[in-house]
Design a protein around this motif. Sequence first.
Motif, PDB file in Angstrom:
ATOM      1  N   ALA A  48      -9.056  16.123 -13.584  1.00  0.00           N
ATOM      2  CA  ALA A  48      -9.616  17.024 -14.601  1.00  0.00           C
ATOM      3  C   ALA A  48     -10.947  17.616 -14.145  1.00  0.00           C
ATOM      4  N   HIS A  49     -11.779  16.816 -13.479  1.00  0.00           N
ATOM      5  CA  HIS A  49     -13.096  17.296 -13.063  1.00  0.00           C
ATOM      6  C   HIS A  49     -13.055  18.182 -11.826  1.00  0.00           C
ATOM      7  N   ILE A  50     -12.146  17.920 -10.903  1.00  0.00           N
ATOM      8  CA  ILE A  50     -12.114  18.750  -9.687  1.00  0.00           C
ATOM      9  C   ILE A  50     -11.021  19.814  -9.756  1.00  0.00           C
ATOM     10  N   LYS A  51     -10.234  19.786 -10.821  1.00  0.00           N
ATOM     11  CA  LYS A  51      -9.181  20.783 -11.083  1.00  0.00           C
ATOM     12  C   LYS A  51      -8.176  20.874  -9.930  1.00  0.00           C
ATOM     13  N   SER A  52      -7.783  19.696  -9.415  1.00  0.00           N
ATOM     14  CA  SER A  52      -6.821  19.664  -8.314  1.00  0.00           C
ATOM     15  C   SER A  52      -6.152  18.291  -8.238  1.00  0.00           C
ATOM     16  N   GLN A  53      -4.910  18.301  -7.739  1.00  0.00           N
ATOM     17  CA  GLN A  53      -4.193  17.078  -7.406  1.00  0.00           C
ATOM     18  C   GLN A  53      -4.082  16.934  -5.890  1.00  0.00           C
ATOM     19  N   GLU A  54      -4.669  17.872  -5.168  1.00  0.00           N
ATOM     20  CA  GLU A  54      -4.523  17.970  -3.722  1.00  0.00           C
ATOM     21  C   GLU A  54      -5.609  17.185  -2.994  1.00  0.00           C
ATOM     22  N   PHE A  55      -5.567  15.869  -3.129  1.00  0.00           N
ATOM     23  CA  PHE A  55      -6.507  15.035  -2.383  1.00  0.00           C
ATOM     24  C   PHE A  55      -5.786  13.778  -1.919  1.00  0.00           C
ATOM     25  N   ASP A  56      -6.304  13.207  -0.831  1.00  0.00           N
ATOM     26  CA  ASP A  56      -5.705  12.005  -0.243  1.00  0.00           C
ATOM     27  C   ASP A  56      -5.979  10.802  -1.127  1.00  0.00           C
ATOM     28  N   ARG A  57      -5.023   9.868  -1.104  1.00  0.00           N
ATOM     29  CA  ARG A  57      -5.192   8.662  -1.904  1.00  0.00           C
ATOM     30  C   ARG A  57      -4.519   7.477  -1.251  1.00  0.00           C
ATOM     31  N   ILE A  58      -5.117   6.326  -1.454  1.00  0.00           N
ATOM     32  CA  ILE A  58      -4.543   5.054  -1.026  1.00  0.00           C
ATOM     33  C   ILE A  58      -4.381   4.212  -2.278  1.00  0.00           C
ATOM     34  N   ARG A  59      -3.136   3.894  -2.596  1.00  0.00           N
ATOM     35  CA  ARG A  59      -2.829   3.100  -3.780  1.00  0.00           C
ATOM     36  C   ARG A  59      -2.571   1.653  -3.365  1.00  0.00           C
ATOM     37  N   ILE A  60      -3.195   0.729  -4.069  1.00  0.00           N
ATOM     38  CA  ILE A  60      -3.076  -0.699  -3.796  1.00  0.00           C
ATOM     39  C   ILE A  60      -2.239  -1.330  -4.902  1.00  0.00           C
ATOM     40  N   GLY A  61      -1.136  -1.947  -4.524  1.00  0.00           N
ATOM     41  CA  GLY A  61      -0.242  -2.546  -5.513  1.00  0.00           C
ATOM     42  C   GLY A  61      -0.856  -3.724  -6.246  1.00  0.00           C
ATOM     43  N   ILE A  62      -0.730  -3.684  -7.583  1.00  0.00           N
ATOM     44  CA  ILE A  62      -1.170  -4.811  -8.414  1.00  0.00           C
ATOM     45  C   ILE A  62      -0.024  -5.315  -9.285  1.00  0.00           C
ATOM     46  N   LEU A  72       0.855  -1.192   0.000  1.00  0.00           N
ATOM     47  CA  LEU A  72       0.000   0.000   0.000  1.00  0.00           C
ATOM     48  C   LEU A  72       0.883   1.232   0.000  1.00  0.00           C
ATOM     49  N   ARG A  73       0.377   2.304  -0.582  1.00  0.00           N
ATOM     50  CA  ARG A  73       1.065   3.580  -0.481  1.00  0.00           C
ATOM     51  C   ARG A  73       0.005   4.653  -0.285  1.00  0.00           C
ATOM     52  N   LEU A  74       0.101   5.382   0.827  1.00  0.00           N
ATOM     53  CA  LEU A  74      -0.800   6.484   1.120  1.00  0.00           C
ATOM     54  C   LEU A  74      -0.083   7.786   0.801  1.00  0.00           C
ATOM     55  N   ARG A  75      -0.750   8.668   0.081  1.00  0.00           N
ATOM     56  CA  ARG A  75      -0.189   9.969  -0.279  1.00  0.00           C
ATOM     57  C   ARG A  75      -1.272  11.027  -0.173  1.00  0.00           C
ATOM     58  N   PHE A 106      -5.215  11.790   8.151  1.00  0.00           N
ATOM     59  CA  PHE A 106      -4.558  11.078   7.065  1.00  0.00           C
ATOM     60  C   PHE A 106      -3.055  10.999   7.310  1.00  0.00           C
ATOM     61  N   ALA A 107      -2.488  12.021   7.929  1.00  0.00           N
ATOM     62  CA  ALA A 107      -1.052  11.989   8.257  1.00  0.00           C
ATOM     63  C   ALA A 107      -0.754  10.826   9.209  1.00  0.00           C
ATOM     64  N   ASP A 108      -1.611  10.636  10.214  1.00  0.00           N
ATOM     65  CA  ASP A 108      -1.429   9.499  11.121  1.00  0.00           C
ATOM     66  C   ASP A 108      -1.558   8.166  10.390  1.00  0.00           C
ATOM     67  N   ALA A 109      -2.514   8.093   9.460  1.00  0.00           N
ATOM     68  CA  ALA A 109      -2.683   6.873   8.679  1.00  0.00           C
ATOM     69  C   ALA A 109      -1.456   6.599   7.814  1.00  0.00           C
ATOM     70  N   MET A 110      -0.875   7.646   7.245  1.00  0.00           N
ATOM     71  CA  MET A 110       0.344   7.481   6.460  1.00  0.00           C
ATOM     72  C   MET A 110       1.460   6.898   7.327  1.00  0.00           C
ATOM     73  N   ASN A 111       1.619   7.435   8.533  1.00  0.00           N
ATOM     74  CA  ASN A 111       2.660   6.941   9.455  1.00  0.00           C
ATOM     75  C   ASN A 111       2.435   5.479   9.824  1.00  0.00           C
ATOM     76  N   GLN A 112       1.188   5.102   9.987  1.00  0.00           N
ATOM     77  CA  GLN A 112       0.865   3.738  10.427  1.00  0.00           C
ATOM     78  C   GLN A 112       0.919   2.725   9.284  1.00  0.00           C
ATOM     79  N   PHE A 113       0.373   3.082   8.111  1.00  0.00           N
ATOM     80  CA  PHE A 113       0.159   2.088   7.058  1.00  0.00           C
ATOM     81  C   PHE A 113       1.212   2.105   5.943  1.00  0.00           C
ATOM     82  N   ASN A 114       1.993   3.155   5.828  1.00  0.00           N
ATOM     83  CA  ASN A 114       3.026   3.164   4.794  1.00  0.00           C
ATOM     84  C   ASN A 114       4.216   2.297   5.183  1.00  0.00           C
TER      85      ASN A 114
END
Length: 186
Positions: free
Chosen positions: A119-133, A100-103, A176-184
């Motif tokens: 493109a629809h929200i005109k931003s890259q500034e949102f939390d995401r959880i990426r699942i490796g495939i 997993l990678r949280l950003r 989300f910062a705490d989740a990044m520390n715990q799950f990354n």
Amino acid sequence: MKLVVGLGNPGRTYEHTRHNAGFEAMDAIASLTSASITQKKFKALVDKVQIGKESVLLMKPQTYMNNSGEAVRAAMDFYRLSPQDLLVIYDDLDLPVGKLRLRQKGSAGGHNGIKSIQAHIKSQEFDRIRIGIDKDARIPTVDWVLGKIRKEDAQAYQESIEQAAKAAVFALQHSFADAMNQFNKR
């Protein structure tokens, strides 16, 4: 109000494919929160739940991956949400299965669902959880992401789906910062 979106493609054809990791994570979140993501609204299946102190809309867009932003934008407009209220869970070819990678922000990295949302929200500034495939250079990307998980990867993949759900719930209860520390670390 927070919006948690799991990306995937609707329909039986796409069930349990690598590209539907986000949908599978949403199902795991639904199990953790006693939600039922079945109401049709915003070109998506949704359910509204309480997680900790947060009112949360859980969403599985039904627009197909490349148009995921349509559903996200509709919900964000209706609830007057900002990109900082959004958490997106999706598959990532550049991570090994089970990782997993949280950003908190970033580019789409070639992922068409994320490109559509940005493109629809005109931003890259949102939390995401990426699942490796992972990826297999011998198989065209589209065939890989729309293929089923290999038997030898099934356990690691399922564990990453469950961890992604736990990370999302944890982030909503804490930060989300705490989740990044715990799950990354995994």
